[in-house]
Design an enzyme around this catalytic site. Structure first.
Site, PDB file in Angstrom:
ATOM      1  N   HIS A  10      36.290 -27.922 -54.090  1.00 18.47           N
ATOM      2  CA  HIS A  10      36.305 -26.476 -54.319  1.00 18.47           C
ATOM      3  C   HIS A  10      36.983 -25.818 -53.120  1.00 18.47           C
ATOM      4  CE1 HIS A  10      33.411 -27.149 -57.563  1.00 18.47           C
ATOM      5  NE2 HIS A  10      32.687 -27.849 -56.703  1.00 18.47           N
ATOM      6  N   CYS A  51      28.136 -44.938 -56.682  1.00 18.74           N
ATOM      7  CA  CYS A  51      26.938 -45.705 -56.981  1.00 18.74           C
ATOM      8  C   CYS A  51      27.354 -47.159 -57.110  1.00 18.74           C
ATOM      9  CB  CYS A  51      26.288 -45.210 -58.268  1.00 18.74           C
ATOM     10  SG  CYS A  51      24.797 -46.106 -58.721  1.00 18.74           S
ATOM     11  N   SER A  69      30.164 -42.434 -60.946  1.00 15.36           N
ATOM     12  CA  SER A  69      29.872 -41.329 -60.057  1.00 15.36           C
ATOM     13  C   SER A  69      30.925 -40.249 -60.202  1.00 15.36           C
ATOM     14  CB  SER A  69      29.755 -41.819 -58.618  1.00 15.36           C
ATOM     15  OG  SER A  69      29.022 -40.872 -57.866  1.00 15.36           O
TER      16      SER A  69
END
Length: 268
Positions: free
Chosen positions: A121, A144, A116
Site C-alpha cells: 500500500h 507458511c 500465503s
C-alpha cells in the site's frame, strides 16, 4: 538455534508462519502548492498499481511462489494497493536456502513460498507549510512453510528510493518433527541485518530491537549521507543560496530523524 533446522525431517506439513512487515519512506523538498501537487502526481505515476504488481511478481519469483490471484487498485486522489495470493511449488521447496545472507537485487531475480500472501500500500503525504513531502510504502510478505520472506529484502529496498526503512520479522506457530518434538523456528537468524548486502548496511545507520525467545526481530534503517539536489523536487539548486541549502538540508534531516525515532523533535 543451529543449522540442524535446515535438515529437519518433519511429520506432515511445515506449519510455521513467517511474516515480514516493513515501511519504506522517501522524503523530498517541495515548497510551493504547485510543487506539492506535481510531487504527488509523480509518485502516483511512478508507483501506480501496475508497477507495484510487477514488483510483487518479482518478489514472488525470488521466494519461488505460484501466484494464485492478484487484486490491485489505484485510488483517487492518490495512492495504490496490490494484494497477491500465492502458494508454494513443492517440487522445489527442498532446494531452498534460509541461510542468513542477502537475497538478490532487482537485476538478478531468481525464483519460493507457501500458501500465503504479499501486499503493498502506498501513502503520499505533504507537510501543510514546511516544504516537506513524503512517500510511504507498507509491504507485508507472509509465508507458511519452509522458505523465509527475508530473501526478498534486498530487492525491495533497492526497488524504492529508501531514506528510512522500518522492518519487523516474526515466526509464529510450530512445526513437528518425525519424533514428535515441536520446533518454533526452522532457520538460524540473529538479526534482519544478516539478510542485507554490505553496500546496503554501509549506507544506513541501523538499530536492532530483537526478542529472541519470542522469535521477533526488529530493525530500523536511516540513510547516512545524501546529495541535497536529489531531494529537491522541481527546485533548481543553483538558484538557492548557501544559507537556503543549509536550512533545507536541516529540515530534511529533522524530518528523517523524527520518522526514524518515531517522535517529534524541537525545531532548530
Amino acid at each position: 538455534m543451529n543449522n540442524c533446522y535446515q535438515k529437519l525431517k518433519l511429520h506432515g506439513f511445515n506449519n510455521l508462519t513467517k511474516s515480514l512487515s516493513f515501511n519504506i519512506y522517501d522524503i523530498c523538498y517541495a515548497t510551493t502548492p504547485e510543487q506539492h501537487t506535481a510531487y504527488i502526481e509523480y509518485i502516483d505515476e511512478a508507483y501506480n498499481a501496475t508497477r507495484l504488481t510487477r514488483i510483487l511478481t518479482d518478489v514472488a519469483n525470488i521466494i519461488s511462489a505460484n501466484i494464485l490471484n492478484i487484486a490491485h487498485q489505484d485510488y483517487d486522489p492518490q495512492g495504490a494497493s496490490v494484494t497477491m495470493l500465492i502458494s508454494e511449488e513443492p517440487i522445489h521447496s527442498e532446494q531452498l536456502s534460509n541461510s542468513p545472507s542477502p537475497g538478490p537485487l532487482p537485476d538478478a531475480v531468481v525464483a519460493h513460498l507457501d500458501k500465503s500472501h504479499i501486499t503493498v500500500h502506498t501513502y503520499p503525504e505533504t507537510h501543510p507549510d514546511g516544504g516537506i513531502s513524503s512517500f510511504r510504502v507498507d509491504i507485508d510478505v507472509s509465508t507458511c512453510g519452509r522458505i523465509s520472506p527475508l530473501k526478498a529484502l534486498n530487492y525491495l529496498i533497492h526497488s524504492f528510493d529508501s531514506d528510512i526503512v522500518i522492518m519487523d520479522y516474526r515466526v509464529r506457530g510450530f512445526t513437528r518433527d518425525v519424533d514428535g518434538h515441536k520446533h518454533y523456528i526452522d532457520h538460524t537468524i540473529h538479526s534482519i541485518q544478516d539478510y542485507l548486502s554490505d553496500d546496503t548496511k554501509n549506507a544506513y545507520q541501523m538499530i536492532d530491537v530483537n526478542v529472541y525467545q519470542e522469535n521477533i526481530f526488529h530493525t530500523k534503517m536511516l540513510i547516512k549521507d545524501f546529495e541535497l539536489e536529489n531531494y529537491l523536487f522541481n527546485v533548481d539548486i543553483s538558484h538557492l543560496s548557501t544559507y537556503e541549502c543549509s536550512a533545507i538540508e536541516t529540515c530534511l534531516r529533522q524530518e528523517m530523524t523524527e520518522i526514524f525515532y518515531g517522535k517529534n523533535l524541537k525545531n532548530h
